[in-house]
Design a protein around this motif. Structure first.
Motif, PDB file in Angstrom:
ATOM      1  N   ALA A  73      -2.624 -19.054 -36.652  1.00  0.00           N
ATOM      2  CA  ALA A  73      -1.659 -19.787 -35.832  1.00  0.00           C
ATOM      3  C   ALA A  73      -1.040 -20.937 -36.629  1.00  0.00           C
ATOM      4  O   ALA A  73      -1.625 -21.445 -37.588  1.00  0.00           O
ATOM      5  CB  ALA A  73      -2.343 -20.335 -34.589  1.00  0.00           C
ATOM      6  N   THR A  74       0.154 -21.326 -36.228  1.00  0.00           N
ATOM      7  CA  THR A  74       0.839 -22.482 -36.801  1.00  0.00           C
ATOM      8  C   THR A  74       0.847 -23.608 -35.781  1.00  0.00           C
ATOM      9  O   THR A  74       1.237 -23.407 -34.633  1.00  0.00           O
ATOM     10  CB  THR A  74       2.283 -22.117 -37.195  1.00  0.00           C
ATOM     11  OG1 THR A  74       2.254 -21.068 -38.168  1.00  0.00           O
ATOM     12  CG2 THR A  74       2.997 -23.321 -37.787  1.00  0.00           C
ATOM     13  N   LEU A  75       0.372 -24.773 -36.197  1.00  0.00           N
ATOM     14  CA  LEU A  75       0.293 -25.927 -35.302  1.00  0.00           C
ATOM     15  C   LEU A  75       1.534 -26.800 -35.473  1.00  0.00           C
ATOM     16  O   LEU A  75       2.048 -26.974 -36.577  1.00  0.00           O
ATOM     17  CB  LEU A  75      -0.956 -26.759 -35.606  1.00  0.00           C
ATOM     18  CG  LEU A  75      -2.302 -26.048 -35.508  1.00  0.00           C
ATOM     19  CD1 LEU A  75      -3.433 -27.031 -35.802  1.00  0.00           C
ATOM     20  CD2 LEU A  75      -2.500 -25.410 -34.140  1.00  0.00           C
ATOM     21  N   PHE A  76       1.994 -27.346 -34.345  1.00  0.00           N
ATOM     22  CA  PHE A  76       3.089 -28.309 -34.360  1.00  0.00           C
ATOM     23  C   PHE A  76       2.582 -29.588 -33.688  1.00  0.00           C
ATOM     24  O   PHE A  76       2.323 -29.605 -32.481  1.00  0.00           O
ATOM     25  CB  PHE A  76       4.317 -27.769 -33.631  1.00  0.00           C
ATOM     26  CG  PHE A  76       4.975 -26.619 -34.348  1.00  0.00           C
ATOM     27  CD1 PHE A  76       5.974 -26.853 -35.295  1.00  0.00           C
ATOM     28  CD2 PHE A  76       4.608 -25.314 -34.095  1.00  0.00           C
ATOM     29  CE1 PHE A  76       6.579 -25.806 -35.967  1.00  0.00           C
ATOM     30  CE2 PHE A  76       5.205 -24.252 -34.759  1.00  0.00           C
ATOM     31  CZ  PHE A  76       6.197 -24.504 -35.699  1.00  0.00           C
ATOM     32  N   LEU A  77       2.397 -30.641 -34.476  1.00  0.00           N
ATOM     33  CA  LEU A  77       1.867 -31.901 -33.974  1.00  0.00           C
ATOM     34  C   LEU A  77       3.009 -32.856 -33.654  1.00  0.00           C
ATOM     35  O   LEU A  77       3.919 -33.037 -34.468  1.00  0.00           O
ATOM     36  CB  LEU A  77       0.931 -32.536 -35.005  1.00  0.00           C
ATOM     37  CG  LEU A  77      -0.242 -31.670 -35.492  1.00  0.00           C
ATOM     38  CD1 LEU A  77      -1.088 -32.454 -36.491  1.00  0.00           C
ATOM     39  CD2 LEU A  77      -1.089 -31.192 -34.326  1.00  0.00           C
TER      40      LEU A  77
ATOM     41  N   THR B  23       8.133 -33.482 -34.862  1.00  0.00           N
ATOM     42  CA  THR B  23       6.870 -32.777 -35.000  1.00  0.00           C
ATOM     43  C   THR B  23       6.559 -32.522 -36.460  1.00  0.00           C
ATOM     44  O   THR B  23       7.435 -32.585 -37.324  1.00  0.00           O
ATOM     45  CB  THR B  23       6.904 -31.432 -34.249  1.00  0.00           C
ATOM     46  OG1 THR B  23       7.962 -30.626 -34.775  1.00  0.00           O
ATOM     47  CG2 THR B  23       7.125 -31.648 -32.757  1.00  0.00           C
TER      48      THR B  23
ATOM     49  N   LYS C 282       4.652 -29.585 -38.895  1.00  0.00           N
ATOM     50  CA  LYS C 282       4.207 -28.193 -38.916  1.00  0.00           C
ATOM     51  C   LYS C 282       3.000 -28.049 -39.841  1.00  0.00           C
ATOM     52  O   LYS C 282       3.031 -28.483 -40.985  1.00  0.00           O
ATOM     53  CB  LYS C 282       5.356 -27.291 -39.378  1.00  0.00           C
ATOM     54  CG  LYS C 282       5.004 -25.817 -39.460  1.00  0.00           C
ATOM     55  CD  LYS C 282       6.215 -25.011 -39.946  1.00  0.00           C
ATOM     56  CE  LYS C 282       5.883 -23.540 -40.091  1.00  0.00           C
ATOM     57  NZ  LYS C 282       7.047 -22.757 -40.586  1.00  0.00           N
TER      58      LYS C 282
ATOM     59  N   GLU D 106       0.357 -25.041 -41.141  1.00  0.00           N
ATOM     60  CA  GLU D 106       0.001 -23.624 -41.190  1.00  0.00           C
ATOM     61  C   GLU D 106      -1.480 -23.500 -41.527  1.00  0.00           C
ATOM     62  O   GLU D 106      -1.925 -23.933 -42.593  1.00  0.00           O
ATOM     63  CB  GLU D 106       0.850 -22.896 -42.231  1.00  0.00           C
ATOM     64  CG  GLU D 106       2.338 -22.876 -41.891  1.00  0.00           C
ATOM     65  CD  GLU D 106       3.153 -22.151 -42.941  1.00  0.00           C
ATOM     66  OE1 GLU D 106       2.596 -21.869 -44.023  1.00  0.00           O
ATOM     67  OE2 GLU D 106       4.339 -21.871 -42.686  1.00  0.00           O
ATOM     68  N   LEU D 107      -2.245 -22.913 -40.607  1.00  0.00           N
ATOM     69  CA  LEU D 107      -3.678 -22.773 -40.809  1.00  0.00           C
ATOM     70  C   LEU D 107      -3.980 -21.652 -41.803  1.00  0.00           C
ATOM     71  O   LEU D 107      -3.155 -20.767 -42.036  1.00  0.00           O
ATOM     72  CB  LEU D 107      -4.365 -22.494 -39.470  1.00  0.00           C
ATOM     73  CG  LEU D 107      -4.199 -23.570 -38.389  1.00  0.00           C
ATOM     74  CD1 LEU D 107      -4.964 -23.178 -37.136  1.00  0.00           C
ATOM     75  CD2 LEU D 107      -4.689 -24.929 -38.887  1.00  0.00           C
TER      76      LEU D 107
ATOM     77  N   TYR E 129      -1.151 -32.238 -46.226  1.00  0.00           N
ATOM     78  CA  TYR E 129      -1.096 -32.460 -44.783  1.00  0.00           C
ATOM     79  C   TYR E 129      -1.801 -33.763 -44.414  1.00  0.00           C
ATOM     80  O   TYR E 129      -1.304 -34.563 -43.611  1.00  0.00           O
ATOM     81  CB  TYR E 129      -1.769 -31.308 -44.039  1.00  0.00           C
ATOM     82  CG  TYR E 129      -1.012 -30.001 -44.036  1.00  0.00           C
ATOM     83  CD1 TYR E 129       0.374 -29.963 -44.145  1.00  0.00           C
ATOM     84  CD2 TYR E 129      -1.680 -28.780 -43.928  1.00  0.00           C
ATOM     85  CE1 TYR E 129       1.071 -28.767 -44.153  1.00  0.00           C
ATOM     86  CE2 TYR E 129      -0.990 -27.569 -43.923  1.00  0.00           C
ATOM     87  CZ  TYR E 129       0.377 -27.576 -44.037  1.00  0.00           C
ATOM     88  OH  TYR E 129       1.052 -26.388 -44.029  1.00  0.00           O
TER      89      TYR E 129
END
Length: 238
Positions: A109-113, A122, A124, A126-127, A172
């Motif tokens: 999944a890709t997280l958007f904080l 936000t 981005k 990438e896990l 990150y």
């Protein structure tokens, strides 16, 4: 059997979840038979790794039908004109439907904080899937010598891959720390601005109060002097 064995040994199957079966091979062939010398070893390998085989083949291909039967899969006869609809029952029922198989996304999944006060600000992320079978080091062999050499190469590749992603996650982390400092400064500035609007400027108000008190006292003194002057005039007239 050689093709199925190759798939079992080389393909990166998903992990089975407890009580569920989600490793499948659908083998389609128009051959009518096969050399069964590898049948027993292939079946043992399939059962060890928990893989179901679904065979779409002519009825004469008994070895493939046996694999399907012994692994809990389904066998479909190509000589049946309705084999296409039967295939859909394999995909819909045995793999994706009532049997309870869970199909997971292969990509992480890709997280958007949310990192700002405004919508759309936000970050981005990438896990990275670092499980051993994703790195290709889950089934290493050290014997014979040639397998040991292959294992060393796989480990080197896994180290390089993990290191590259560690660098990415380090960037990150640095970005998030920078954002955290900016947010802290923003909070301090916002608090100061709110304080200036809401709170009273004590020094200014003391000066204003003192000024008003001096004016009040001066007015009172002048009024008293005026009253005394009026009284003096009346006394003089008497």
């Amino acid at each position: 059997m050689a093709a199925i064995s190759k798939v079992v040994d080389s393909y990166d199957f998903r992990e089975n979840k407890a009580g569920l079966q989600n490793k499948h091979i659908i083998f389609v062939t128009n051959e009518v038979g096969d050399d069964n010398t590898m049948k027993n070893s292939t079946l043992a390998n399939l059962n060890t790794k928990g893989i179901q085989v679904h065979g779409i083949h002519y009825s004469g291909f008994s070895d493939l039908a046996e694999l399907a039967s012994n692994t809990g899969g389904k066998s479909i006869d190509l000589s049946n004109a309705n084999w296409g609809n039967e295939l859909s029952t394999v995909i819909g029922g045995s793999i994706g439907g009532s049997a309870g198989t869970i199909i997971e996304e292969e990509k992480m999944a890709t997280l958007f904080l949310q990192v700002g006060a405004i919508g759309g600000q936000t970050m981005k992320i990438e896990l990275f899937d670092a499980r051993t079978h994703k790195l290709g080091v889950d089934d290493l062999q050290l014997d014979p010598y040639t397998e040991a050499q292959k294992a060393i190469l796989k480990i080197d590749e896994a180290i390089q891959l993990a290191s590259s992603h560690r660098s990415k996650f380090g960037s990150y982390q640095n970005a998030l720390q920078h954002i955290e400092k900016n947010v802290s400064n923003y909070k301090i500035n916002l608090t100061n601005a709110e304080s200036q609007i809401r709170d009273v400027d004590i020094s200014k108000e003391i000066v204003t109060l003192t000024n008003q008190q001096v004016l009040l006292q001066a007015s009172t003194a002048m009024l008293a002097q005026a009253n005394q002057l009026t009284s003096s005039i009346l006394q003089f007239l008497k």
